[in-house]
Design an enzyme around this catalytic site. Structure first.
Site, mmCIF file in Angstrom:
data_model
loop_
_atom_site.group_PDB
_atom_site.id
_atom_site.type_symbol
_atom_site.label_atom_id
_atom_site.label_comp_id
_atom_site.label_asym_id
_atom_site.label_seq_id
_atom_site.Cartn_x
_atom_site.Cartn_y
_atom_site.Cartn_z
ATOM 1 C CG ASP A 142 15.621 17.781 17.461
ATOM 2 O OD1 ASP A 142 14.969 18.140 16.463
ATOM 3 O OD2 ASP A 142 16.740 18.269 17.754
ATOM 4 C CD GLU A 166 10.221 25.756 14.443
ATOM 5 O OE1 GLU A 166 10.896 25.905 13.410
ATOM 6 O OE2 GLU A 166 10.294 24.761 15.188
#
Length: 311
Positions: free
Chosen positions: A114, A206
């Site tokens: 990613d 997150e």
């Protein structure tokens, strides 16, 4: 004429010192006359040389080893032996890969990365061409947006160039819980145009951003429902393992998960955790990318991976 008798010449007496020398060393002359002893030379050892037949055998073996017909087999044997020696003592299911500069869980067959603007300009053809043993890059999650106003400066380029190189792509949004989930979803879908063959949309959550867990979950739910309604696809939720267990587990169990948990040979998230992607390292080295990269594994075979794609 008169004749006189001439007396014989008298010998001079030896000096006292000379007389003493001759008496004290009567063997001096004999000692000088003693013959010198000759030293025997040690025999020179002859070096053993290979026989002619052995020379022919060695020459034949060298010709075989370096022949174009057998050279590839020799290199393969050498490479395999070297790899075996390097891997000795390592966990067979979590061994080091020199070219990627990380350890990779062995039991997974589909790998990906990613990226965001942090990685800079990427040469996606080099990324696709990179391979060590059976590990190669199959997919990439690309950062698209953050909050309600920030577009990743490299998103459009990565979204265009990665598929050209044969990389399966997905786009993700970095979620800010203090912002409206609905508006973040709209902004995300305005930026990304999903097509058939892409990975599902991803929401990266997150942190709490200073809000309560309840507020975070409300905005996250608004985001997920809007994206699912517009794309007809269940979005993937990305989160760290600890954050997921503390704030998300039990609330979004119907959605596929992408879990971050680093430097472990296996992801232990619980049997009831519906995870499909595992981000197991954040410091991989990839050809064509100047900076370290997050490295991921897909839980499943190639058929399961194809079923994950948008159709």
């Amino acid at each position: 004429m008169y004749f006189y008798t001439v007396p014989p010449p008298k010998k001079k007496p030896l000096a006292a010192k000379q007389q003493l020398t001759e008496i004290s060393n009567p063997l001096a002359v004999k000692a000088m006359a003693k013959p010198a002893v000759r030293k025997r030379k040690s025999p020179v050892k002859k070096r053993k040389t290979l026989s002619l037949s052995w020379k022919f055998v060695i020459a034949g073996l060298l010709l075989i080893l370096f022949s174009p017909l057998y050279y590839g087999y020799v290199l393969k044997l050498f490479s395999s032996t070297t790899r075996w020696l390097l891997d000795a003592g390592e966990d067979a299911n979590y061994r080091s890969y020199k070219s990627y500069a990380i350890q990779i869980p062995k039991r997974y067959n589909i790998h990906g990365i990613d990226v965001s603007s942090y990685q800079g300009k990427i040469d996606w053809r080099q990324v696709k061409a990179m391979k060590e043993d059976d590990v190669r890059i199959t997919f990439a999650f690309i950062k698209a947006t953050e909050g309600v106003a920030s577009v990743d400066p490299y998103f459009q380029r990565n979204w265009r160039e990665a598929p050209k190189a044969g990389i399966v792509c997905g786009a993700y949004h970095f979620f800010l819980p203090k912002k409206s989930g609905l508006w973040q979803a709209r902004f995300f879908l305005q930026t990304v145009k999903f097509e058939e063959g892409d990975l599902p949309p991803v929401i990266d959550v997150e942190q709490l951003n200073g809000v309560s867990p309840e507020k975070m979950r409300k905005e996250l739910k608004d985001f997920i429902l809007h994206v699912e309604k517009k794309t007809k696809v269940k979005p993937i939720i990305y989160s760290g393992l600890v954050f997921y267990k503390d704030y998300l587990k039990g609330y979004f169990d119907d959605y596929p998960l992408w879990i971050a948990h680093y430097y472990k040979p296996e992801l232990i998230a619980g049997e009831d955790t519906k995870w499909f992607f595992w981000q197991h390292s954040d410091k991989a080295r990839i050809t064509g990318i100047r900076h370290v990269v997050d490295f991921n594994a897909f839980k499943g075979d190639s058929l399961s991976f194809q079923q994950m794609l948008i159709r």
